[in-house]
Design an enzyme around this catalytic site. Structure first.
Site, PDB file in Angstrom:
ATOM      1  N   ASP A 405      10.622  42.229  21.325  1.00 39.61           N
ATOM      2  CA  ASP A 405      11.524  41.492  22.220  1.00 39.61           C
ATOM      3  C   ASP A 405      10.910  41.430  23.616  1.00 39.61           C
ATOM      4  O   ASP A 405       9.897  42.086  23.896  1.00 39.61           O
ATOM      5  CB  ASP A 405      12.888  42.227  22.227  1.00 39.61           C
ATOM      6  CG  ASP A 405      13.958  41.450  22.949  1.00 39.61           C
ATOM      7  OD1 ASP A 405      13.841  40.210  23.043  1.00 39.61           O
ATOM      8  OD2 ASP A 405      14.921  42.076  23.434  1.00 39.61           O
ATOM      9  N   GLU A 408       8.123  37.355  26.593  1.00 35.06           N
ATOM     10  CA  GLU A 408       7.726  36.050  27.183  1.00 35.06           C
ATOM     11  C   GLU A 408       6.543  36.179  28.138  1.00 35.06           C
ATOM     12  O   GLU A 408       5.762  35.212  28.189  1.00 35.06           O
ATOM     13  CB  GLU A 408       8.925  35.417  27.904  1.00 35.06           C
ATOM     14  CG  GLU A 408      10.041  34.989  26.974  1.00 35.06           C
ATOM     15  CD  GLU A 408      10.753  36.172  26.295  1.00 35.06           C
ATOM     16  OE1 GLU A 408      10.922  37.207  26.955  1.00 35.06           O
ATOM     17  OE2 GLU A 408      11.108  36.054  25.119  1.00 35.06           O
ATOM     18  N   ASP A 493      19.112  34.863  23.069  1.00 34.07           N
ATOM     19  CA  ASP A 493      20.456  35.242  23.530  1.00 34.07           C
ATOM     20  C   ASP A 493      21.380  34.031  23.628  1.00 34.07           C
ATOM     21  O   ASP A 493      21.690  33.541  24.713  1.00 34.07           O
ATOM     22  CB  ASP A 493      20.360  35.979  24.869  1.00 34.07           C
ATOM     23  CG  ASP A 493      19.572  37.278  24.723  1.00 34.07           C
ATOM     24  OD1 ASP A 493      19.319  37.698  23.573  1.00 34.07           O
ATOM     25  OD2 ASP A 493      19.201  37.862  25.753  1.00 34.07           O
TER      26      ASP A 493
HETATM   27  C1  GLC Z   1      17.398  41.003  24.879  1.00 29.99           C
HETATM   28  C2  GLC Z   1      17.366  40.526  23.440  1.00 29.99           C
HETATM   29  C3  GLC Z   1      18.584  41.034  22.717  1.00 29.99           C
HETATM   30  C4  GLC Z   1      18.642  42.555  22.817  1.00 29.99           C
HETATM   31  C5  GLC Z   1      18.622  42.996  24.275  1.00 29.99           C
HETATM   32  C6  GLC Z   1      18.536  44.514  24.425  1.00 29.99           C
HETATM   33  O1  GLC Z   1      18.433  40.419  25.556  1.00 29.99           O
HETATM   34  O2  GLC Z   1      17.254  39.138  23.350  1.00 29.99           O
HETATM   35  O3  GLC Z   1      18.555  40.616  21.387  1.00 29.99           O
HETATM   36  O4  GLC Z   1      19.787  43.024  22.210  1.00 29.99           O
HETATM   37  O5  GLC Z   1      17.500  42.424  24.929  1.00 29.99           O
HETATM   38  O6  GLC Z   1      17.421  45.025  23.824  1.00 29.99           O
END
Ligand code: GLC
Length: 821
Positions: A405, A408, A493
């Site tokens: 995650d 980017e 998100d």
């Molecule tokens: C980001 C991710 C989400 C995750 C959060 C905490 O917002 O896109 O899916 O739950 O980080 O890790």
């Protein structure tokens, strides 16, 4: 494969532009045209243009300043020998004749034209300018009005009239029109009833596609740096173009089968006891589920590759119990490594010198969940190896898959929420050379869009090294073209609303034709709280979403399938059960996608290119080869308008309802769709492969059930392997091609087998009269299976409901035929 990129020649660009008067070229005058075995090169005073051919239908045109080159992150093919093609080249024109059209590059004017064989929509590159450090290329689209792809983009579905930016960005709770989002796939598909072509601009700088937005007749492509790296993909229709793009940039690897099951996530399930309660909750209520996700709270202070001693004191025990309950566990891993001496991962990264540096040679540090972080420089192999080896820590506890995650990369206090553009990345020596032959460094401005993909690559390669016979599962938020080779992706998100449910589907369709089949959205919407109705409807879409996971933000209300009321729990259970019932079809669709590069969730126009209506429909899709799904994406309704394609194409396709086999007319109509009963249709003539219920893929289903949706004939095929190891690559798989014929009140099934894998089903059943017109017609007095080893087995016949007859045999891959009379 080498691709050129211009290290920015700031000096002299104005003079180059001014210099263009006589020759018409912005990079000086044309000097000569040369040929090599794989390319024709037009040499200018201060740059060059190069024409190559890839994979028979793809013409690659590079126009660049300077001489530097580096390897593409996306393209995995080599250019072909030009001697295989009809090419004429001199200083006036470089002309290539391909099966589906003619491409001509005019070195003097730097224009390119593509005249497709069977389409009125010619395409012309009518101008290229190098401005500052960037470039602008203008194309005449000759009246084309339907454009798709561009990866993860919001609305509108048809990209004509939009301006889309490639710049991987973290925008939580994005709106339905926000751009850009997390991943960049600079591939544009023109597709309409007159024909199709693809344009892949393999330039990793920030770029913009103005698709008829500023000038209705033009596509204007702008990039902040580098060269024009255009792959013009020709083909007879959009299916062929998407396939060729996938040959150029690679295909999804076969995932482990558990990654096709239903998955439950939230930010975060913790502590340990809650995770175990959740798992037991599924089993107690008999709602199937394969995977539980651990979001950032499993870590010690958000430090990657650690466990929170407070909330997860005995992770090994917890994982063992979860495995015993038939669950797999996926943990999140972010690229930000807490910038803290004494933290093992940080210290080893410093020792190995793997972190991204600022131009002054110091590590770049920025804020993410753990506070101040440093970030691995995934662009070089040393770092990727180091990163890959970190996974050993979690694998040793038994963690099954990994979720990359914030890649980017997202940096809370960075300029524009990411790295500063002048941060330096160190590239692999052999892949990237500058004009002095030394290994290059590049600025973040050039490779920002690839950082997430390189992280996913490092993760996948590391896992392959640590467990060579296991199929890795990696999920990524950021990606670039070709990233399907490394990871599944989800649409980040999103928001709990019907608008976002609709949006998710239209995003899947464009992501799919951009080469990435393994895609999903947070079921229910990440931010906010869905109503029971919205959640059930989203699950209904999820059943046919390649990546099927419920996930929500930390302050959301509980979102387990039982979290609403008992009526909706019943609906949700039934919906999730459908995923497991259809698993043989779904697994086969994955296998097909991994071989042919086509999306699993397919826009109607791919299969019905002559049907005008198909190009506007973004709330229905084909799932694999046989199913058409029209999920309900509006609230408070028990019906929806659907369109069944094939009316205009002369195609004799007929559609059947999945539920009762009734024939449904083509074209527009309203169909009933109460909660839990997604409108699903099959092509007439399909043998659908389903299975008896299981609670997770860790269980073996008892019975493989073939359902015949064809009056006089039908066919189906299915792919099986062990679902977890690489043994399928060594030939340990089974493909069944099955045909059904009805003659003289006999129904005959023939089985054609490829491969030796032995699925572990106990029974093989056939529903011989799913269609109303078959009921009673196949009397089913007797059913006999013949096997290749000469046995004759008599099947058991049961009337399962309303005249639908099921015949059941012991399961054997030796089956050659089944006759029902
Ligand atoms: C980001 C991710 C989400 C995750 C959060 C905490 O917002 O896109 O899916 O739950 O980080 O890790």
């Amino acid at each position: 494969m080498k691709m050129f990129y211009g290290l920015i020649l700031l000096v002299g660009i104005n003079s180059m532009l001014n210099d263009s008067g006589g020759s018409g070229t912005p990079i000086g005058r044309l000097r000569q045209v040369q040929k090599t075995p794989e390319s024709v090169i037009a040499v200018y005073d201060s740059g060059k243009a190069r024409v190559e051919i890839f994979k028979s239908g793809i013409v690659h045109l590079t126009i660049q300043r300077g001489d530097d080159s580096r390897k593409s992150f996306a393209v995995i093919e080599e250019p072909e020998e030009l001697s295989r093609y009809k090419i004429d080249s001199d200083k006036k024109a470089i002309s290539v004749s391909l099966k589906d059209g003619a491409v001509k590059y005019l070195p003097e004017s730097m224009n390119l034209s593509y005249v497709p064989q069977n389409s009125s929509n010619q395409l012309d590159l009518i101008g290229i300018q190098f401005e500052g450090s960037g470039l602008v290329a203008t194309f005449d689209i000759h009246g084309a009005r339907n454009f798709y792809g561009l990866g993860e983009k919001t609305l509108p579905y048809n990209k004509y009239g939009t301006c889309d930016t490639m710049w991987n960005s973290d925008f939580p709770a994005y709106s339905a029109k926000l751009d850009p989002l997390y991943e960049s796939i600079p591939f544009l598909l023109k597709a309409d009833t007159s024909g199709a072509y693809g344009l892949f601009f393999d330039n990793t700088f920030r770029s913009v596609f103005d698709v008829g937005a500023s000038d209705s007749g033009k596509l204007v492509y702008k990039s902040a740096g580098g060269a024009l790296e255009l792959y013009l993909i020709t083909g007879k229709n959009s299916t062929e173009i998407v396939q060729r793009f996938s040959e150029l940039t690679g295909k999804m690897a076969m995932p482990p089968i558990w990654a096709l099951g239903y998955q439950q996530s939230r930010w975060s399930y913790y502590p340990e006891e809650k995770v175990l309660d959740l798992a037991r909750g599924f089993r107690k209520r008999e709602i199937p589920c394969d995977v539980i996700y651990l979001d950032i709270n499993y870590m010690d202070g958000y430090r990657c590759f650690t466990w929170s001693p407070k909330d997860f004191p005995t992770p090994k025990n917890m994982l063992d119990t979860l495995h015993d309950l038939g669950f797999k566990i996926v943990t999140i891993i972010d690229p930000g490594i807490k910038n803290e001496s004494g933290y093992r991962v940080h210290d080893s990264g410093v020792k190995e010198d793997v972190f991204v540096k600022s131009p002054d040679g110091k590590y770049f540090a920025g804020q993410v969940w753990p506070g101040d972080c440093v970030f691995p420089d995934f662009f070089n192999e040393k770092t990727r190896k180091w990163w890959g080896s970190q996974y050993e820590f979690l694998l040793d506890y038994g963690v099954d898959g990994f979720w990359n995650d914030m890649n980017e990369p997202s940096v809370f206090n960075g300029p524009n929420k990411t790295f500063p553009l002048d941060v330096v990345h160190r590239l692999d020596v052999e892949d990237h050379t500058n004009s002095t032959g030394k290994n290059a460094t590049v600025t973040h401005a050039e490779v920002h869009n690839v950082y997430g993909m390189q992280m996913a690559r490092a993760s996948r390669e590391g896992l392959e090294k640590l467990e060579p016979d296991e199929r890795p599962f990696v999920l990524t938020r950021a990606n670039y073209a070709g990233g399907q080779r490394y990871a599944a992706m989800w649409t980040g998100d999103n928001f709990s609303s019907f608008a976002h449910l609709k949006l998710a589907l239209s995003m899947f369709l464009n992501i799919g034709v951009s080469g990435q089949p393994f895609v999903g959205s947070d079921v229910g919407g990440f931010i906010g709280n869905p109503s029971a109705e919205l959640f059930s409807r989203w699950l209904e879409l999820g059943v046919f979403t390649p990546f099927f996971r419920t996930h929500s933000v930390w302050d959301s209300k509980p979102r387990e399938p039982w979290a609403f009321d008992s009526a909706s729990m019943e609906v949700n259970r039934g919906v999730i059960e459908r995923r497991y019932e259809l698993l043989p079809e779904i697994y086969t669709a994955f296998r097909d996608a991994s071989e042919n590069g086509l999306p699993i969730v397919r826009p109607l126009y791919l299969d019905f290119p002559e049907d005008q209506e198909a190009y506007n429909i973004s709330d229905e899709f084909l799932f694999g080869d046989n199913l058409l799904v029209a999920p309900v994406v509006d609230s408070g309704t028990a019906s929806r308008e659907i369109y069944l394609p094939g009316r205009h194409s002369g195609d004799d396709v007929k559609w059947r309802s999945f539920y009762d086999g009734e024939e449904i007319q083509k074209g527009w109509q309203s169909v009933g769709a109460p909660l839990g009963k997604t409108p699903i249709f099959l092509r007439d003539g399909t043998i659908l492969l389903t299975q008896s219920l299981i609670q997770s893929t860790s269980q073996q289903a008892d019975t493989l059930i073939l359902k015949i949706y064809g009056t006089n004939s039908a066919k189906g095929s299915s792919y099986f392997d062990d679902g977890e190891t690489m043994s399928y690559k060594r030939g340990d798989f089974l493909v069944w091609n099955i045909t059904y014929e009805y003659t003289n009140s006999h129904g005959i099934l023939n089985f054609d087998r490829e491969g030796t894998y032995q699925p572990r089903y106990r029974f093989l059943s056939v529903d011989v009269s799913v269609l109303p017109e078959q009921r009673g017609r196949v009397p089913a007095h007797k059913a006999v299976m013949k096997t290749s080893d000469g046995r004759e087995l008599v099947g058991e016949i049961t009337d399962i409901r309303n005249g639908v007859v099921r015949v059941t045999f012991p399961f054997t891959t030796e089956v050659r035929s089944i006759v029902v009379e």
